[in-house]
Design an enzyme around this catalytic site. Structure first.
Site, PDB file in Angstrom:
ATOM      1  N   CYS A   1     -36.684  11.218 -28.920  1.00  0.00           N
ATOM      2  CA  CYS A   1     -35.904  11.901 -29.950  1.00  0.00           C
ATOM      3  C   CYS A   1     -34.683  12.556 -29.314  1.00  0.00           C
ATOM      4  O   CYS A   1     -34.724  12.988 -28.162  1.00  0.00           O
ATOM      5  CB  CYS A   1     -36.736  12.966 -30.645  1.00  0.00           C
ATOM      6  SG  CYS A   1     -38.192  12.333 -31.493  1.00  0.00           S
TER       7      CYS A   1
ATOM      8  N   TRP B   1     -22.731   9.243 -31.126  1.00  0.00           N
ATOM      9  CA  TRP B   1     -24.049   9.874 -31.036  1.00  0.00           C
ATOM     10  C   TRP B   1     -24.013  11.324 -31.495  1.00  0.00           C
ATOM     11  O   TRP B   1     -24.902  12.110 -31.168  1.00  0.00           O
ATOM     12  CB  TRP B   1     -24.593   9.754 -29.620  1.00  0.00           C
ATOM     13  CG  TRP B   1     -24.999   8.336 -29.306  1.00  0.00           C
ATOM     14  CD1 TRP B   1     -24.873   7.245 -30.109  1.00  0.00           C
ATOM     15  CD2 TRP B   1     -25.595   7.872 -28.098  1.00  0.00           C
ATOM     16  NE1 TRP B   1     -25.344   6.121 -29.482  1.00  0.00           N
ATOM     17  CE2 TRP B   1     -25.798   6.475 -28.245  1.00  0.00           C
ATOM     18  CE3 TRP B   1     -25.981   8.482 -26.907  1.00  0.00           C
ATOM     19  CZ2 TRP B   1     -26.364   5.692 -27.243  1.00  0.00           C
ATOM     20  CZ3 TRP B   1     -26.541   7.704 -25.912  1.00  0.00           C
ATOM     21  CH2 TRP B   1     -26.734   6.324 -26.075  1.00  0.00           C
TER      22      TRP B   1
ATOM     23  N   HIS C   1     -37.577   1.725 -19.893  1.00  0.00           N
ATOM     24  CA  HIS C   1     -38.188   2.187 -21.137  1.00  0.00           C
ATOM     25  C   HIS C   1     -39.673   1.852 -21.204  1.00  0.00           C
ATOM     26  O   HIS C   1     -40.320   2.088 -22.226  1.00  0.00           O
ATOM     27  CB  HIS C   1     -37.451   1.579 -22.336  1.00  0.00           C
ATOM     28  CG  HIS C   1     -36.047   2.086 -22.471  1.00  0.00           C
ATOM     29  ND1 HIS C   1     -34.992   1.471 -21.851  1.00  0.00           N
ATOM     30  CD2 HIS C   1     -35.538   3.153 -23.119  1.00  0.00           C
ATOM     31  CE1 HIS C   1     -33.875   2.138 -22.127  1.00  0.00           C
ATOM     32  NE2 HIS C   1     -34.181   3.160 -22.893  1.00  0.00           N
TER      33      HIS C   1
ATOM     34  N   LYS D   1     -43.946  12.555 -31.869  1.00  0.00           N
ATOM     35  CA  LYS D   1     -43.599  12.335 -30.457  1.00  0.00           C
ATOM     36  C   LYS D   1     -44.707  12.877 -29.548  1.00  0.00           C
ATOM     37  O   LYS D   1     -45.198  12.175 -28.652  1.00  0.00           O
ATOM     38  CB  LYS D   1     -42.280  13.039 -30.141  1.00  0.00           C
ATOM     39  CG  LYS D   1     -41.961  13.155 -28.653  1.00  0.00           C
ATOM     40  CD  LYS D   1     -40.772  14.074 -28.417  1.00  0.00           C
ATOM     41  CE  LYS D   1     -40.579  14.341 -26.933  1.00  0.00           C
ATOM     42  NZ  LYS D   1     -40.230  13.142 -26.162  1.00  0.00           N
TER      43      LYS D   1
ATOM     44  N   GLU E   1     -43.979  16.398 -34.140  1.00  0.00           N
ATOM     45  CA  GLU E   1     -45.410  16.211 -33.988  1.00  0.00           C
ATOM     46  C   GLU E   1     -45.765  14.783 -33.594  1.00  0.00           C
ATOM     47  O   GLU E   1     -46.702  14.559 -32.811  1.00  0.00           O
ATOM     48  CB  GLU E   1     -46.136  16.571 -35.295  1.00  0.00           C
ATOM     49  CG  GLU E   1     -46.070  18.036 -35.679  1.00  0.00           C
ATOM     50  CD  GLU E   1     -44.903  18.364 -36.591  1.00  0.00           C
ATOM     51  OE1 GLU E   1     -44.997  19.336 -37.355  1.00  0.00           O
ATOM     52  OE2 GLU E   1     -43.879  17.633 -36.533  1.00  0.00           O
TER      53      GLU E   1
ATOM     54  N   GLU F   1     -27.964  -3.274 -19.484  1.00  0.00           N
ATOM     55  CA  GLU F   1     -29.386  -3.580 -19.609  1.00  0.00           C
ATOM     56  C   GLU F   1     -29.563  -5.090 -19.658  1.00  0.00           C
ATOM     57  O   GLU F   1     -28.925  -5.771 -20.443  1.00  0.00           O
ATOM     58  CB  GLU F   1     -29.939  -2.951 -20.893  1.00  0.00           C
ATOM     59  CG  GLU F   1     -31.383  -3.313 -21.181  1.00  0.00           C
ATOM     60  CD  GLU F   1     -31.549  -4.640 -21.887  1.00  0.00           C
ATOM     61  OE1 GLU F   1     -32.557  -5.322 -21.623  1.00  0.00           O
ATOM     62  OE2 GLU F   1     -30.684  -5.024 -22.697  1.00  0.00           O
TER      63      GLU F   1
ATOM     64  N   ASP G   1     -20.066   6.782 -19.173  1.00  0.00           N
ATOM     65  CA  ASP G   1     -21.015   5.954 -19.929  1.00  0.00           C
ATOM     66  C   ASP G   1     -20.543   5.709 -21.357  1.00  0.00           C
ATOM     67  O   ASP G   1     -20.149   6.643 -22.058  1.00  0.00           O
ATOM     68  CB  ASP G   1     -22.387   6.632 -19.981  1.00  0.00           C
ATOM     69  CG  ASP G   1     -23.086   6.616 -18.637  1.00  0.00           C
ATOM     70  OD1 ASP G   1     -22.739   5.760 -17.813  1.00  0.00           O
ATOM     71  OD2 ASP G   1     -23.966   7.460 -18.411  1.00  0.00           O
TER      72      ASP G   1
ATOM     73  N   GLU H   1     -22.606  -0.462 -30.587  1.00  0.00           N
ATOM     74  CA  GLU H   1     -23.270  -0.089 -31.838  1.00  0.00           C
ATOM     75  C   GLU H   1     -22.293   0.436 -32.879  1.00  0.00           C
ATOM     76  O   GLU H   1     -22.574   0.406 -34.074  1.00  0.00           O
ATOM     77  CB  GLU H   1     -24.361   0.944 -31.582  1.00  0.00           C
ATOM     78  CG  GLU H   1     -23.875   2.366 -31.534  1.00  0.00           C
ATOM     79  CD  GLU H   1     -24.978   3.350 -31.217  1.00  0.00           C
ATOM     80  OE1 GLU H   1     -24.935   4.447 -31.764  1.00  0.00           O
ATOM     81  OE2 GLU H   1     -25.863   3.032 -30.412  1.00  0.00           O
TER      82      GLU H   1
END
Length: 766
Positions: A526, A571, A704, A18, A16, A675, A609, A615
């Site tokens: 998301c 991920w 972005h 988003k 909701e 980036e 990729d 991370e």
């Protein structure tokens, strides 16, 4: 023994938040409607946690975009170019807030978004605070106070306001000029924290949670001094009137425990999922003190059911040393990183589902552990039987796959035939590309038409043939668009893919996708992380059909697009019954087979990729070598099978590279795209200082943000890059994939990018 939670997912069970944010940005709803939806999500979250039996319920963990940006907004850390533009000051300051996150381009106003990067070693992105020398902190936004009043009216249990601690907040930011150190601002920021805490005390707060994940890092002397100074004042000013809980997560804090020696806090939270071995050290430190120990024993970053036998041992040990009144139990970190509710999943095999737990179920697990401690052993027995049964499931274990990986000599399968200098000559001769070749990272806009088409296939409203025919039209259309824009190396658009990781998970044995397992990545973005539950293998070609179709429809070079093994691993929610590197090698071998199939089909450029490589890095430097040992091997196992003439690209985004550049170089990719536009090319310095030997594509426009960069803006960035690297080693590309953008933004931005590249080529010839 108190039960509490560090934070709850804020996107809503049907995303909701988003949808509300995107509707607001597109002027489909007003700010009152946006705020009402946010309020509804918050109240549902509080009510769920109260019904599940929590004693302390977090508030201020909700955010319309990012909790770090919320902290900047609360403290008035707003760069002047946002603050001084009255056009973005209306609607209860929310437009100003969103302009910092997304940039703004309207009515002649053109302001870039603030820099964004990863939240420690997670896939969550935060907006980087930007500090100026002698920064003035002040209470700018009253969200935390308003939400505290709101929660008091909605629950009977004790609310617990959540704030990022002052030292971690300063650590997460950056200096706008390198003439000072941001930790020097501790004396300026602490009085405002004291003021905030005292106002919450006045409102009736009994507990406050100060998140200091920086305690899990290798601290510098300045960070140590800032922590000691800051908490000495906070505790002196506030601890007699409120229970201060300092929380840390993502790594152990044993090496920094001494910082708590002389400060008066009520409770300390530690992460026993990431490092269970720290418990003995922490207990030894606390046994002569009055501090309550909060045990982070529920995994807030994975979706597997808690092992109650294991957790009860930790709780019992702590109670034995400290006493039950000095014990709290909680997830190890905020539940922001897991999906909301397993009850909304109906298509997962029961052998796997029985082993799973989402945010809603993790709160129930805290209650179960409490009841076991109070004597209900039936809960313990039931948990034990479920976990034992899943260990034997045929779905999880495949001896053929296990044997295949065991029989691979990893070290002999991770090297290209020749060095980059030799490969480069062959590739340049074959490709005949201009200097500063232009390309994109892979995906193009996924319109509502494409999403609708995918949904129709899923519910069988259209046949696979009808679906494929429509995809072919989309691919041909995007090829013609790229040719018209005059890009040098094309991509097929990835219209057949729902997500760069989820797509592959649906084609690999040992993985599954959820129906509603959404997790916030940044803002309104998301993702549905796949679940790796068993041994991984490739059933057949995953991407070859569509890449080949695209290549047949253009004379230009077409890139094959794959997601790397470390990113698929990081991920996803990964099985917890074997070493993580075993799973990494299984995925790498599957990608290796796909790479070979692409090359055999005639594809000359293959992008693998790995945005998650950085991370995944442990917070403690002493653990880096072990991590890079298997993660780099996994990438090279996937990529090294090709001939010299085949060019391997990789992509990384929103990462700090300074301290890991030598490891990045060890990947031995022919081209790396990264980036750099939001940081104004600052991230490029690591590659330049290191004299990075291979080719590099610094992102020259921020995907972005909806704003369209001008030709001059992009040209300035390109020329900046040419001062740092040999011209023949530079590629021109956006920061990341274009999936989330709109076509009118994409076309205009890419036209400006190719124009800027053309101008740069002409200037560099002179």
């Amino acid at each position: 023994m108190l039960k509490h939670n560090l934070g709850y997912p804020r996107i809503g069970i049907k995303r909701e938040l988003k949808k509300a944010c995107e509707n607001y940005w597109n002027n489909k709803i007003d700010c009152k409607q946006l705020f009402d939806i946010g309020k509804n999500i918050r109240q549902k979250n509080w009510n769920i946690q109260e019904k599940c039996g929590l004693d302390l319920i977090p508030c201020n963990d909700f955010s319309f975009y990012d909790h770090v940006l919320d902290m900047s907004f609360l403290l008035g850390v707003i760069p002047k170019w946002y603050l001084e533009n009255p056009i973005i000051h209306h609607n209860n300051k929310i437009d100003l807030y969103f302009s910092m996150a997304r940039g703004i381009q309207k009515n002649g106003l053109d302001i870039k978004a603030m820099e964004m990067t990863k939240w420690f070693n997670t896939n969550y992105h935060y907006i980087v605070p930007e500090f100026k020398k002698n920064q003035n902190f002040f209470i700018f936004y009253k969200k935390i106070f308003n939400e505290f009043e709101e929660i008091k009216k909605n629950i009977k249990k004790q609310p617990k306001p959540v704030l990022i601690g002052p030292v971690s907040y300063l650590f997460l930011g950056k200096e706008n000029k390198k003439t000072f150190h941001r930790m020097d601002l501790i004396e300026n920021i602490i009085p405002i924290y004291v003021k905030i805490i005292k106002k919450l005390i006045f409102q009736g707060a009994k507990w406050i949670q100060l998140d200091e994940p920086i305690l899990g890092l290798d601290l510098s002397q300045k960070e140590i001094e800032a922590f000691q100074y800051g908490y000495k004042i906070i505790t002196q000013e506030c601890s007699s009137n409120i229970n201060i809980l300092i929380t840390s997560y993502f790594d152990d804090i044993s090496e920094n425990l001494y910082l708590l020696k002389d400060i008066d806090i009520k409770a300390l939270h530690i992460d026993l999922i990431e490092d269970p071995d720290q418990l003995d050290i922490v207990l030894n430190f606390l046994k002569e003190k009055k501090i309550i120990l909060s045990l982070g024993i529920i995994d807030g970053r994975n979706i597997w059911k808690n092992n109650y036998v294991y957790s009860i041992k930790k709780i019992d040990k702590t109670i034995k040393i400290l006493g039950e009144q000095r014990v709290m139990i909680a997830p190890n970190c905020s539940l922001l990183h897991v999906p909301l509710d397993l009850n909304y999943e109906i298509n997962i095999h029961k052998d796997i589902k029985n082993k799973m737990s989402f945010a809603r179920q993790k709160i129930d697990e805290l209650n179960d552990l409490y009841n076991i401690i109070k004597g209900n052993k039936n809960i313990l027995l039931k948990n034990f039987k479920i976990l034992e049964k899943t260990k034997k499931s045929f779905l999880i274990h495949d001896k053929k796959i296990q044997d295949k990986i065991k029989n691979i000599d990893i070290n002999n399968n991770i090297k290209r035939k020749n060095s980059f200098n030799i490969r480069k000559i062959k590739q340049h001769k074959n490709f005949q590309l201009p200097i500063l070749p232009t390309t994109t990272i892979g995906s193009f806009p996924q319109t509502s038409e494409i999403r609708s088409l995918r949904k129709k296939l899923k519910i069988k409203k259209i046949s696979q043939k009808e679906y494929d025919n429509q995809l072919k039209k989309f691919i041909i259309d995007v090829i013609r668009k790229q040719e018209k824009i005059n890009l040098d190396v094309l991509v097929h658009g990835e219209f057949e893919r729902n997500d760069m990781v989820e797509f592959f998970s649906e084609k690999l044995k040992g993985c599954l996708s959820t129906d509603n397992g959404w997790v916030q990545s940044y803002g309104s973005r998301c993702v549905k992380p796949p679940i790796i539950y068993g041994d991984i293998s490739r059933n057949g070609d995953m991407t070859v059909q569509w890449i080949n179709f695209a290549q047949k429809n253009t004379k230009k070079l077409m890139k094959g697009m794959l997601t790397g093994p470390v990113t698929i691993l990081k991920w996803s929610f990964v099985r917890d019954d074997q070493p993580i590197y075993h799973t990494a090698y299984q995925i790498a071998f599957a990608i290796r087979e796909e790479v070979k199939s692409l090359e055999n089909s005639g594809i000359k450029i293959i992008q693998i990729d790995e945005p998650a490589l950085r991370e995944g890095l442990p917070l403690k430097r002493k653990k880096w070598k072990s991590y890079f040992n298997w993660s780099i091997k996994a990438f090279r196992l996937a990529s090294s099978i090709v001939k010299d003439e085949t060019q391997i690209h990789t992509h990384m985004c929103y990462s700090e590279f300074n301290d890991i550049i030598e490891y990045i170089s060890d990947l031995d990719a022919d081209v790396i795209t990264i980036e750099t536009s939001r940081s104004k090319m600052e991230l490029l310095n690591a590659f330049s200082d290191f004299s990075y030997p291979n080719e590099i594509g610094p992102g020259v426009y921020d995907i972005h943000s909806p704003r369209i960069p001008s030709v001059k803006e992009i040209l300035d960035l390109i020329l900046k890059v040419t001062n740092k690297f040999p011209i023949r080693n530079i590629w021109i590309n956006p920061d990341c994939g274009l999936k989330t953008r709109k076509w009118n933004e994409v076309i205009k931005s890419l036209i400006n990018m190719t124009k800027a590249a053309k101008i740069a080529r002409e200037q560099l010839k002179k």
